[in-house]
Design an enzyme around this catalytic site. Structure first.
Site, PDB file in Angstrom:
ATOM      1  N   THR A  71     -91.291  20.102 107.227  1.00  0.00           N
ATOM      2  CA  THR A  71     -92.268  21.092 106.758  1.00  0.00           C
ATOM      3  C   THR A  71     -93.280  20.423 105.833  1.00  0.00           C
ATOM      4  O   THR A  71     -92.896  19.750 104.878  1.00  0.00           O
ATOM      5  CB  THR A  71     -91.508  22.238 106.069  1.00  0.00           C
ATOM      6  N   HIS A 116     -84.894  26.592 116.000  1.00  0.00           N
ATOM      7  CA  HIS A 116     -84.387  26.381 114.637  1.00  0.00           C
ATOM      8  C   HIS A 116     -83.219  27.340 114.389  1.00  0.00           C
ATOM      9  O   HIS A 116     -83.418  28.504 114.057  1.00  0.00           O
ATOM     10  CB  HIS A 116     -85.499  26.600 113.616  1.00  0.00           C
ATOM     11  N   ASN A 127     -80.198  25.835 108.584  1.00  0.00           N
ATOM     12  CA  ASN A 127     -80.784  25.867 107.230  1.00  0.00           C
ATOM     13  C   ASN A 127     -81.002  27.248 106.635  1.00  0.00           C
ATOM     14  O   ASN A 127     -81.903  27.455 105.817  1.00  0.00           O
ATOM     15  CB  ASN A 127     -82.083  25.051 107.204  1.00  0.00           C
ATOM     16  N   TYR A 180     -82.004  30.080 107.964  1.00  0.00           N
ATOM     17  CA  TYR A 180     -83.053  30.952 108.491  1.00  0.00           C
ATOM     18  C   TYR A 180     -82.430  31.977 109.457  1.00  0.00           C
ATOM     19  O   TYR A 180     -81.202  32.067 109.552  1.00  0.00           O
ATOM     20  CB  TYR A 180     -84.184  30.113 109.106  1.00  0.00           C
ATOM     21  N   ASN A 229     -80.676  27.634 101.424  1.00  0.00           N
ATOM     22  CA  ASN A 229     -81.165  29.018 101.464  1.00  0.00           C
ATOM     23  C   ASN A 229     -80.037  30.038 101.313  1.00  0.00           C
ATOM     24  O   ASN A 229     -80.097  31.125 101.883  1.00  0.00           O
ATOM     25  CB  ASN A 229     -81.995  29.259 102.731  1.00  0.00           C
TER      26      ASN A 229
END
Ligand code: 8OZ
Length: 361
Positions: free
Chosen positions: A27, A176, A179, A181, A236
């Site tokens: 990112t 994805h 992580n 998400y 996260n």
């Protein structure tokens, strides 16, 4: 010079990779108006085209899927046109590139969401983490739980993202699933308290990730579809009470869909590899496609793992930010450029396209 499997070719579905080095998704928060990838992204990815495979920064499949300032999308015609410049530049330099398809779920802020709405999640539980919006680091917003009848729309957003990726000239996509998400939030029991067919048992919590994988593979081909997972990362604010059977089940499902790779973040994302006991070999055994290993690899660890046949490909993250010619440097045993943390997220060419190659230096 080293002799190392890392520089041997590898057949990834229809693609012949010249080496086993993968550029991990990174990112960089440099998208321009309309969340179109930065005009410098063609040069940035083109400079790194000697990798066996490039994977782009995470790119949201819808506005709802965005969670940070300046991350690129893959849902509008302007975004597709922006990415086309990137894929053309990489292909002109002999490279191969997948785009990472992203939905952040609850890791977002109302100011980024359509009509200032709450971000969406499996359950209405706010993450204890921050995001980056308009130059400020702020708490993420309280999410609302997705309705059961909204889930087909989420799957369809990933499917359209894959179709758009093909239109933009990508060689394939990486879903994805890592992580903390959206797909990871559904999979793990710390974030998923649903009582419908998407919550509760391992089978139910894995369902969304596997349905997305199936939809994307159906759109562009399983041999052009990979996925990133992170079984034990605390990133996260996610957690799971029993990740081994959960991810064994997920990987069995991905294997049944014949995905071309699983890309596994081993340990804590960007942190210690040994944060929790987990048998990654069990995932490798269950999966017929490629195993991409990631997290804190250097040349020595890459060689060790490839020689032991514990992985097929090795993804390098941070070293790729500051070393566009990482393959050539590893091959030559040359020193690596230092990473400038101040230019990681946001900004322009500085810390993006201006890291020197060995030839420049
Ligand atoms: C760093 C900053 C923001 C997002 C991830 C997409 O961890 C990310 C990310 C990394 O997968």
């Amino acid at each position: 010079m080293t002799t190392s499997k890392l520089f041997d070719p590898y057949q990834l579905g229809p693609l012949t990779l010249p080496n086993r080095v993968v550029m991990a998704p990174l990112t960089r928060n440099r998208a321009v108006a309309g969340m179109v990838s930065n005009p410098l992204a063609a040069e940035y990815y083109g400079q790194r085209a000697s990798a066996g495979l490039l994977i782009t920064e995470a790119s949201q499949v819808s506005q709802q899927g965005q969670g940070y300032h300046g991350t690129p999308g893959i849902y509008s015609s302007e975004q597709i046109a922006g990415w086309r410049k990137v894929t053309d530049a990489v292909h002109a330099r002999g490279g191969r590139i997948f785009i990472q398809l992203w939905h952040v779920g609850r890791i977002s802020h109302t100011s980024l969401q359509p009509d200032g709405a709450a971000p969406v999640a499996p359950s209405a539980i706010r993450a204890n983490t921050k995001t980056f919006v308009d130059g400020k680091v702020i708490d993420v917003s309280e999410p609302r739980a997705l309705e059961r009848d909204e889930i087909p729309g989420i799957i369809d957003a990933f499917r359209r993202g894959a179709a758009n990726a093909r239109a933009a000239g990508f060689d394939g996509v990486e879903i994805h699933g890592a992580n903390g998400y959206l797909l990871d939030q559904f999979a793990k029991d710390g974030t998923n308290k649903r009582t419908d067919s998407y919550g509760g048992s391992i089978e139910n919590r894995a369902r969304l990730m596997l349905e997305v994988a199936s939809a994307v593979a159906g759109e562009i081909g399983a041999d052009r579809t990979g996925i990133r997972i992170s079984p034990v990362t605390p990133a996260n604010d996610v957690s799971d009470s029993n990740p081994q059977p959960l991810f064994d089940h997920i990987v069995d499902g991905l294997n049944a869909e014949k995905l071309v790779f699983i890309h596994v973040v081993e340990g804590a994302t960007g942190g210690p590899r040994d944060i929790a006991p987990f048998d990654y070999g069990s995932l490798r055994k269950r999966f017929s496609g490629a195993y991409i290993a990631n997290n804190g690899y250097d040349l020595a660890l890459a060689n060790k793992v490839l020689d032991a046949n514990e992985a097929d490909l090795i993804a390098f993250g941070r070293p790729y930010i500051s070393n566009p010619d990482l393959v050539e440097r590893l091959k030559a045993g040359a020193p690596l450029n230092e990473l400038d943390r101040a230019t990681l997220y946001g900004g322009g060419a500085k810390g993006y396209t201006d890291y020197p190659t060995l030839v420049d230096a």
